[in-house]
Design an enzyme around this catalytic site. Sequence first.
Site, PDB file in Angstrom:
ATOM      1  N   ASP A 168      -1.528   1.711  -3.548  1.00  0.00           N
ATOM      2  CA  ASP A 168      -2.283   0.446  -4.383  1.00  0.00           C
ATOM      3  C   ASP A 168      -3.748   0.680  -4.515  1.00  0.00           C
ATOM      4  O   ASP A 168      -4.640   0.039  -4.800  1.00  0.00           O
ATOM      5  CB  ASP A 168      -2.213  -0.778  -3.246  1.00  0.00           C
ATOM      6  CG  ASP A 168      -2.954  -0.527  -1.934  1.00  0.00           C
ATOM      7  OD1 ASP A 168      -3.153   0.583  -1.420  1.00  0.00           O
ATOM      8  OD2 ASP A 168      -3.357  -1.574  -1.332  1.00  0.00           O
ATOM      9  N   ALA A 188     -10.489   8.920   8.215  1.00  0.00           N
ATOM     10  CA  ALA A 188      -9.821  10.270   7.778  1.00  0.00           C
ATOM     11  C   ALA A 188      -8.977  10.132   6.712  1.00  0.00           C
ATOM     12  O   ALA A 188      -8.876  11.128   5.966  1.00  0.00           O
ATOM     13  CB  ALA A 188      -9.526  10.830   9.093  1.00  0.00           C
ATOM     14  N   SER A 213      -0.581   1.512  19.813  1.00  0.00           N
ATOM     15  CA  SER A 213      -0.571   1.314  18.328  1.00  0.00           C
ATOM     16  C   SER A 213      -0.742  -0.361  18.131  1.00  0.00           C
ATOM     17  O   SER A 213      -0.410  -0.970  18.875  1.00  0.00           O
ATOM     18  CB  SER A 213       0.736   1.480  17.737  1.00  0.00           C
ATOM     19  OG  SER A 213       0.965   0.864  16.625  1.00  0.00           O
ATOM     20  N   GLY A 214      -1.276  -0.765  16.999  1.00  0.00           N
ATOM     21  CA  GLY A 214      -1.531  -2.092  16.881  1.00  0.00           C
ATOM     22  C   GLY A 214      -0.392  -2.854  16.202  1.00  0.00           C
ATOM     23  O   GLY A 214      -0.257  -4.016  16.195  1.00  0.00           O
ATOM     24  N   SER A 242       0.847  -1.441  -0.023  1.00  0.00           N
ATOM     25  CA  SER A 242      -0.047   0.021  -0.023  1.00  0.00           C
ATOM     26  C   SER A 242       0.819   1.361   0.031  1.00  0.00           C
ATOM     27  O   SER A 242       1.476   1.489  -0.909  1.00  0.00           O
ATOM     28  CB  SER A 242      -1.111  -0.008   1.141  1.00  0.00           C
ATOM     29  OG  SER A 242      -2.000   0.898   1.333  1.00  0.00           O
ATOM     30  N   ASP A 257      -6.337   2.435  -2.816  1.00  0.00           N
ATOM     31  CA  ASP A 257      -7.452   1.804  -2.063  1.00  0.00           C
ATOM     32  C   ASP A 257      -7.773   3.158  -1.218  1.00  0.00           C
ATOM     33  O   ASP A 257      -8.707   3.255  -0.400  1.00  0.00           O
ATOM     34  CB  ASP A 257      -7.356   0.542  -1.464  1.00  0.00           C
ATOM     35  CG  ASP A 257      -6.356   0.667  -0.138  1.00  0.00           C
ATOM     36  OD1 ASP A 257      -5.582   1.697  -0.001  1.00  0.00           O
ATOM     37  OD2 ASP A 257      -6.220  -0.388   0.471  1.00  0.00           O
ATOM     38  N   ARG A 303      -0.506   5.863  20.618  1.00  0.00           N
ATOM     39  CA  ARG A 303      -0.999   7.320  19.752  1.00  0.00           C
ATOM     40  C   ARG A 303      -1.705   8.416  20.615  1.00  0.00           C
ATOM     41  O   ARG A 303      -2.561   7.758  21.399  1.00  0.00           O
ATOM     42  CB  ARG A 303      -1.475   6.612  18.684  1.00  0.00           C
ATOM     43  CG  ARG A 303      -0.928   5.858  17.826  1.00  0.00           C
ATOM     44  CD  ARG A 303      -1.286   5.648  16.441  1.00  0.00           C
ATOM     45  NE  ARG A 303      -0.621   4.372  15.631  1.00  0.00           N
ATOM     46  CZ  ARG A 303       0.509   4.823  14.952  1.00  0.00           C
ATOM     47  NH1 ARG A 303       1.037   5.909  14.898  1.00  0.00           N
ATOM     48  NH2 ARG A 303       1.116   3.844  14.214  1.00  0.00           N
ATOM     49  N   ASP A 312      -3.334   6.369  -3.118  1.00  0.00           N
ATOM     50  CA  ASP A 312      -2.174   5.932  -2.281  1.00  0.00           C
ATOM     51  C   ASP A 312      -1.581   4.888  -3.251  1.00  0.00           C
ATOM     52  O   ASP A 312      -2.011   4.670  -4.403  1.00  0.00           O
ATOM     53  CB  ASP A 312      -2.517   5.290  -0.994  1.00  0.00           C
ATOM     54  CG  ASP A 312      -3.598   4.091  -1.018  1.00  0.00           C
ATOM     55  OD1 ASP A 312      -4.016   3.923  -1.871  1.00  0.00           O
ATOM     56  OD2 ASP A 312      -3.278   3.212   0.029  1.00  0.00           O
TER      57      ASP A 312
END
Length: 550
Positions: free
Chosen positions: A278, A371, A499-500, A64, A280, A506, A276
């Site tokens: 790729d 967003a 964050s994941g 991406s 999406d 964050r 972006d």
Amino acid sequence: MDFEALKKYSALHPKPARLTLQYGTAGFRSKAEQLDHVMFRMGLLAALRSRATGSTIGVMVTASHNPEEDNGVKLVDPLGEMLHPSWEEYATQLANAEEQDLQKTLTEICQKAAVNQQKDASVFIGRDTRPSSKKLSQAVIDGVSVLGGQYHDYGLVTTPQLHYVVCCQNTRGQYGKPTLEGYYQKLSKAFMELIKKSPGSGEGQRHLKIDCANGIGALKLSEMQPYLPKEVLVHIYNDGTKEKLNHLCGADFVKVHQKPPKGLDMKPNERCCSFDGDADRIVYYYTDTAGHFHLIDGDKIATLISIFLKELLAKVGQTLKMAVIQTAYANGSSTRYLEETLQVPVHCVKTGVKHLHHKAQEFDIGVYFEANGHGTVLFSKAAENTIRQLAKDEKDDAKREAAKVLENLIDLINQTVGDAISDMLVIEAILSLKGLTVHQWDAFYTDFPNRLLKVQVADRQVIDTTDAERRAVTPPGLQEKIDALVKKYKFSRAFVRPSGTEDVVRIYAEADTIKTYVNLKVANIATQSSSNSHSSRSHLHDHRHEGTST
């Protein structure tokens, strides 16, 4: 399962020592040179998933908006949706299994998921334009083939196009033809039907400048141009012939840095947008006559679409249940405008496209955008049938015409996933039909000033959240301190979430004026709370107005 062949092929795609990866919302992402074994094993997993579901499964090789040196892979489920969460766990187990444990891990997955290995397996494969993608997609093919699966290699496609063809294949053509030509024909036909009804139709060309992030979007948009009406003239910039993918361009760069991409010459009040890497995600932007840059992000895209849909539903006299789905990162001003001015229900969910998509499925019409510009609109099967019936049989001319507009909108929207090309055409059609300039669109509401920061911490798991990640449960006392700060300022809110993907926390804050800097105080609280639990030094990074993906 031919374990000898598996062993032989697996040896051609060895796993690097001490490498551990996690399958998340974006699938696997890492440096390209670390992913050969992952691609092979995701080919294996796609074949198993296909047998478990009795359907075609997609495998997309892309990272991406990440730098060109990275790559990644994600699996696409039968209706074009993201991989089921239980299979995300299998993906992580399989990717991290040591060579000697690969056979055992595959056998365990087959048992847990009740995979019938006598069934046929069918896998669709696509890739982006990264230099590493062709070789890595070959590793996927090796994985599918060694388990006796059939594959169709679509080669260079956008991520949404692969989702689309998978859905078309598994709905036996009900959603469309599972080809790129079918995709171009369906979208362009719906788009042309829509703009024929616009007030300014035939009065000259509509110009749009598009930054394609030096990625796959440029290639596919060029392929689609012959299908588009001559009234719409798209000017493609950053087409990948000169610069590196995502370098100083693309939707993520524009959103994070709040400035135009490199390589795109902007004149005042010209409509511009960025895809972006790729294709999406999409964001729009323009500069005013004073030279100030204005970003139109996913929140305002969702608002524009919601206004249009609400007007059409009123015209057809239908009380279909519509809602907008947001995450905690959506600007509070957009939420207030949707709820108070438009009277459209808004629901907040955890960060991640899969959470937005799942919630949107609960309504007749669910509009969701992050967003960062990733989003789409979902129509329930019942709502779609009602609209198509009205477009065909309604006796009242005005109602029937409004229903036809809705029907074309359904065909123009890629409901499987966020799609920059589809979303761009939807936006252009709405602006044309409503006679809106980009400046008028931007003026619907004014964003509250906001900041997104990240704090590097020793252990992000110290902070746990609830209420769609808007309130901190641990460490004790953190939420109370945030609440006390927020109360001091008008229209203010702030939240902290781990964050994941990395050991950072964050921090988001917004208020009615930029002078408050609530976020910096919240950041200090978060840093102190984390440091109190783990004695380590924390670092603060300011990502002003940043879009989110983790």
